[in-house]
Write a protein that holds these residues in place. Structure first.
Motif, PDB file in Angstrom:
ATOM      1  N   THR A  90      56.276  62.043  92.709  1.00 35.77           N
ATOM      2  CA  THR A  90      56.309  61.253  91.489  1.00 35.77           C
ATOM      3  C   THR A  90      55.554  59.942  91.672  1.00 35.77           C
ATOM      4  OG1 THR A  90      57.742  60.325  89.789  1.00 35.77           O
ATOM      5  CG2 THR A  90      58.488  60.116  92.048  1.00 35.77           C
ATOM      6  N   THR A  91      55.140  59.382  90.562  1.00 33.76           N
ATOM      7  CA  THR A  91      54.555  58.041  90.543  1.00 33.76           C
ATOM      8  C   THR A  91      55.437  57.102  89.725  1.00 33.76           C
ATOM      9  OG1 THR A  91      53.201  58.638  88.632  1.00 33.76           O
ATOM     10  CG2 THR A  91      52.174  58.853  90.819  1.00 33.76           C
ATOM     11  N   HIS A  92      56.669  57.520  89.460  1.00 30.47           N
ATOM     12  CA  HIS A  92      57.586  56.702  88.680  1.00 30.47           C
ATOM     13  C   HIS A  92      57.781  55.336  89.318  1.00 30.47           C
ATOM     14  CE1 HIS A  92      59.512  60.549  86.873  1.00 30.47           C
ATOM     15  NE2 HIS A  92      58.494  60.130  86.152  1.00 30.47           N
ATOM     16  N   LYS A  93      58.104  54.372  88.503  1.00 25.89           N
ATOM     17  CA  LYS A  93      58.308  52.998  88.975  1.00 25.89           C
ATOM     18  C   LYS A  93      59.633  52.842  89.729  1.00 25.89           C
ATOM     19  CE  LYS A  93      54.681  51.461  86.728  1.00 25.89           C
ATOM     20  NZ  LYS A  93      53.434  51.392  87.408  1.00 25.89           N
ATOM     21  N   ILE A  94      60.605  53.705  89.444  1.00 27.01           N
ATOM     22  CA  ILE A  94      61.917  53.680  90.103  1.00 27.01           C
ATOM     23  C   ILE A  94      62.205  55.086  90.634  1.00 27.01           C
ATOM     24  CG2 ILE A  94      64.406  53.319  89.805  1.00 27.01           C
ATOM     25  CD1 ILE A  94      62.988  50.753  89.351  1.00 27.01           C
ATOM     26  N   ILE A  95      62.538  55.175  91.922  1.00 25.32           N
ATOM     27  CA  ILE A  95      62.857  56.460  92.557  1.00 25.32           C
ATOM     28  C   ILE A  95      64.204  56.287  93.246  1.00 25.32           C
ATOM     29  CG2 ILE A  95      62.114  58.139  94.284  1.00 25.32           C
ATOM     30  CD1 ILE A  95      59.235  56.904  93.760  1.00 25.32           C
ATOM     31  N   THR A  96      65.091  57.251  93.067  1.00 30.02           N
ATOM     32  CA  THR A  96      66.420  57.138  93.658  1.00 30.02           C
ATOM     33  C   THR A  96      66.740  58.340  94.544  1.00 30.02           C
ATOM     34  OG1 THR A  96      67.498  58.199  91.777  1.00 30.02           O
ATOM     35  CG2 THR A  96      67.315  55.797  91.713  1.00 30.02           C
ATOM     36  N   ALA A  97      67.642  58.101  95.472  1.00 27.67           N
ATOM     37  CA  ALA A  97      68.213  59.153  96.319  1.00 27.67           C
ATOM     38  C   ALA A  97      69.698  58.871  96.404  1.00 27.67           C
ATOM     39  CB  ALA A  97      67.574  59.148  97.692  1.00 27.67           C
ATOM     40  N   GLU A  98      70.518  59.904  96.199  1.00 24.56           N
ATOM     41  CA  GLU A  98      71.970  59.728  96.205  1.00 24.56           C
ATOM     42  C   GLU A  98      72.632  60.821  97.023  1.00 24.56           C
ATOM     43  OE1 GLU A  98      73.866  58.697  92.370  1.00 24.56           O
ATOM     44  OE2 GLU A  98      71.864  59.072  91.531  1.00 24.56           O
ATOM     45  N   GLU A  99      73.716  60.436  97.675  1.00 23.72           N
ATOM     46  CA  GLU A  99      74.552  61.392  98.395  1.00 23.72           C
ATOM     47  C   GLU A  99      75.853  60.698  98.770  1.00 23.72           C
ATOM     48  OE1 GLU A  99      74.278  63.929 102.467  1.00 23.72           O
ATOM     49  OE2 GLU A  99      72.679  64.197 100.995  1.00 23.72           O
ATOM     50  N   ASN A 100      76.963  61.407  98.622  1.00 26.04           N
ATOM     51  CA  ASN A 100      78.286  60.902  99.015  1.00 26.04           C
ATOM     52  C   ASN A 100      78.578  59.505  98.468  1.00 26.04           C
ATOM     53  OD1 ASN A 100      78.761  63.255 100.550  1.00 26.04           O
ATOM     54  ND2 ASN A 100      77.666  62.384 102.276  1.00 26.04           N
ATOM     55  N   LYS A 101      78.333  59.311  97.196  1.00 24.41           N
ATOM     56  CA  LYS A 101      78.601  58.037  96.507  1.00 24.41           C
ATOM     57  C   LYS A 101      77.770  56.880  97.046  1.00 24.41           C
ATOM     58  CE  LYS A 101      83.275  59.430  95.362  1.00 24.41           C
ATOM     59  NZ  LYS A 101      84.698  59.106  95.476  1.00 24.41           N
ATOM     60  N   ARG A 102      76.703  57.182  97.753  1.00 23.22           N
ATOM     61  CA  ARG A 102      75.765  56.170  98.243  1.00 23.22           C
ATOM     62  C   ARG A 102      74.440  56.394  97.532  1.00 23.22           C
ATOM     63  NH1 ARG A 102      79.634  53.472  99.733  1.00 23.22           N
ATOM     64  NH2 ARG A 102      80.614  53.875 101.723  1.00 23.22           N
ATOM     65  N   LYS A 103      73.704  55.306  97.293  1.00 27.79           N
ATOM     66  CA  LYS A 103      72.469  55.422  96.524  1.00 27.79           C
ATOM     67  C   LYS A 103      71.426  54.434  97.045  1.00 27.79           C
ATOM     68  CE  LYS A 103      70.859  54.989  91.733  1.00 27.79           C
ATOM     69  NZ  LYS A 103      71.296  54.764  90.345  1.00 27.79           N
ATOM     70  N   LEU A 104      70.196  54.903  97.132  1.00 31.08           N
ATOM     71  CA  LEU A 104      69.056  54.053  97.453  1.00 31.08           C
ATOM     72  C   LEU A 104      68.127  54.076  96.238  1.00 31.08           C
ATOM     73  CD1 LEU A 104      67.233  52.519  99.614  1.00 31.08           C
ATOM     74  CD2 LEU A 104      66.055  54.717  99.791  1.00 31.08           C
ATOM     75  N   THR A 105      67.653  52.902  95.851  1.00 30.25           N
ATOM     76  CA  THR A 105      66.677  52.792  94.774  1.00 30.25           C
ATOM     77  C   THR A 105      65.400  52.212  95.349  1.00 30.25           C
ATOM     78  OG1 THR A 105      68.410  52.433  93.134  1.00 30.25           O
ATOM     79  CG2 THR A 105      66.191  51.769  92.521  1.00 30.25           C
TER      80      THR A 105
END
Length: 93
Positions: A10-25
């Motif tokens: 993706t070239t989106h301005k915001i990319i997220t990754a989530e697992e086990n109620k934890r999230k990186l933006t």
């Protein structure tokens, strides 16, 4: 490397990754092409420790040259184990 269904680009301005109620933006204001690879639970790694995600920042769209790779393990606790997962994944790739 072909990651099959384990990767999205993706070239989106915001990319997220989530697992086990934890999230990186990840903020991507320049719109670089970023490949997000789900390592744990998707890539066919049969044994050993592995992190949750890898991110490849694509520098050249024509050649798909990768300029940076980031490894991510989302942990709430067990930080030492998370570190070992990161190291094992880096060694593998």
């Amino acid at each position: 490397m072909d990651y099959g269904n384990c990767a999205t680009q993706t070239t989106h301005k915001i990319i997220t990754a989530e697992e086990n109620k934890r999230k990186l933006t990840i903020n991507n204001p320049s719109g670089k092409l970023i490949r997000k690879i789900q390592v744990d639970g998707c890539l066919p790694i049969k044994s050993g420790k592995r992190c949750d995600y890898m991110f490849e920042i694509i520098d050249d769209l024509k050649t798909q040259a990768i300029c940076r790779v980031f490894y991510l393990e989302l942990k709430g606790e067990g930080i030492e184990h998370g570190y070992r997962q990161l190291v094992a994944t880096i060694d593998r790739f």
